[in-house]
Design an enzyme around this catalytic site. Structure first.
Site, PDB file in Angstrom:
ATOM      1  N   ASP A   1       0.194  -1.404   0.230  1.00 63.88           N
ATOM      2  CA  ASP A   1       0.062   0.523   0.144  1.00 63.88           C
ATOM      3  C   ASP A   1       0.407   0.946  -0.366  1.00 63.88           C
ATOM      4  OD1 ASP A   1      -1.925   2.976   0.263  1.00 63.88           O
ATOM      5  OD2 ASP A   1      -3.002   0.801   1.828  1.00 63.88           O
TER       6      ASP A   1
ATOM      7  N   LYS B   1      -3.441  12.249  -1.614  1.00 62.01           N
ATOM      8  CA  LYS B   1      -2.616  12.972  -0.156  1.00 62.01           C
ATOM      9  C   LYS B   1      -1.420  14.120  -1.385  1.00 62.01           C
ATOM     10  CE  LYS B   1      -3.219  10.012   2.688  1.00 62.01           C
ATOM     11  NZ  LYS B   1      -3.938   9.049   1.951  1.00 62.01           N
TER      12      LYS B   1
ATOM     13  N   ARG C   1      -1.287  15.266  13.656  1.00 65.27           N
ATOM     14  CA  ARG C   1      -0.329  14.295  12.062  1.00 65.27           C
ATOM     15  C   ARG C   1       0.125  15.776  11.140  1.00 65.27           C
ATOM     16  NH1 ARG C   1      -2.099  10.238   7.867  1.00 65.27           N
ATOM     17  NH2 ARG C   1      -4.095  11.395   7.094  1.00 65.27           N
TER      18      ARG C   1
END
Length: 367
Positions: free
Chosen positions: A171, A197, A343
């Site tokens: 992944d 992302k 994060r």
């Protein structure tokens, strides 16, 4: 990215409105929109995956592609050796990976072998070596851990799995576009990744799937949609998959959703993944310096070693959830990961050092 709204507007007004259904096959020289899964897949492969053409396709969501490739790998392993019914994965893998594997195990009578990993680090080659064996069908791991940003030693782990007779699925959702990848050199079998992302595809952007050339005739994915048939417009009885990587496609290619992704890909192609990785390392190193200087009592749940650190940082402190809304209100947009983790995703193509400085200054003020 500033140009995306105009690009989408132009596509809707000119490409979609102007060509309508003709867009699927015109211009004939490139196959029109119908060939976007392979054409965009090859561009992702060249710019970010270290993979030769003809092995990567743009289609579906990450979850759907994970299901298709995990299921194909497990079915193929059992067909060759009925004893190979085990999927090896780690307890801190991304939830989707774990849930998909659990569902397939229940569906196909397979077993899950869990590796306990440190959430502040990630999977190691030694752990994989201790877990694989003659019952292993597939090793399913994330190249960059979603929580800590730990970079797994993909080449060594892939070799260990192959020595045990198993396939490996990587992944790449938290690594593609920020970390240099070499799927062909690693000998990787399968891979999936999102384009949301670091490829800047935006919310709901389509994912990509990679299947190495040697597996195209061995594995058969389970979602037999008309766009993956050898001749979709024949619309006749029975299903014969298209040759090569096209056989991974199931439904209509996500054309509109691919337009922002193409803008991000062009930026990555121009910059080059080596330069992007260099900036990623510098951004995270700069952020670490500021955290150490400004945020006493905040733990860094990410590797300090830049060779083992991906493109994001996770910071932990009791009560961090309570400051998230205040950060967002001030224009600082991290996300939250249990337990008590903020994060910070530092996309190299679009994040500046000034933004890192100013964002952490806001967090310092709140604390």
């Amino acid at each position: 990215m500033a140009g995306v709204p105009d690009r989408l507007d132009t596509f809707v007004r000119e490409e979609w409105a102007g060509r309508l259904i003709r867009g699927w096959t015109e211009p004939e020289r490139d196959g029109g929109w119908m060939r976007w899964p392979e054409r965009v897949g090859d561009r992702i492969a060249a710019a970010a995956l270290g993979a030769a053409p003809g092995q990567t396709v743009l289609a579906d969501s990450t979850t759907v592609l994970l299901y298709k490739l995990v299921r194909a790998a497990v079915d193929g392993a059992v067909e060759r050796d009925p004893a190979r019914r085990e999927i090896v994965l780690d307890t801190d893998n991304f939830p989707t990976d774990r849930y998909v594997a659990e569902g397939i195990a229940a569906e196909r009578g397979a077993r899950l072998r869990w590796i306990e990993t440190d959430p502040a680090a990630g999977i190691t080659a030694e752990q994989v070596a201790a877990a694989v064996g003659p019952d292993t069908a597939l090793v399913l791991l994330s190249h960059v851990a979603y929580r800590s940003a730990w970079i797994a030693d993909a080449q060594v782990i892939t070799r260990i799995a192959h020595d045990a007779g198993a396939l490996v699925l990587w992944d790449l959702s938290h690594s593609v576009g920020s970390v240099e990848l070499e799927l062909d050199a690693w000998g990787a079998d399968l891979a999936v990744g999102c384009t949301y992302k670091y490829l800047n595809g935006g919310p709901g952007s389509p994912a990509f799937g990679y299947v190495r050339h040697g597996l195209h005739d061995r594995l058969r994915q389970p979602v037999q949609g008309w766009m993956g048939r050898h001749d979709p417009f024949e619309m006749g009885p029975g299903y014969t998959p298209a040759a090569g990587i096209r056989g991974i496609v199931s439904g209509t290619p996500p054309i509109l959703a691919a337009v922002p992704l193409l803008a991000g890909l062009e930026m990555l192609e121009e910059a080059g993944i080596a330069a992007v990785r260099a900036k990623s390392r510098a951004l995270t190193a700069f952020a670490l310096e500021l955290v150490d200087a400004w945020l006493p009592g905040v733990d860094v749940v990410s590797p300090r070693d830049p060779e083992r650190r991906g493109g994001h940082l996770t910071l932990r402190r009791a009560g961090f959830r309570d400051v998230l809304d205040a950060l967002w209100e001030r224009g600082v947009i991290p996300d939250y990961r249990e337990p008590d983790g903020i994060r910070i995703g530092l996309a190299p193509l679009s994040t500046s050092f000034t933004e890192v400085h100013d964002g952490l200054a806001v967090l310092r003020g709140l604390l």
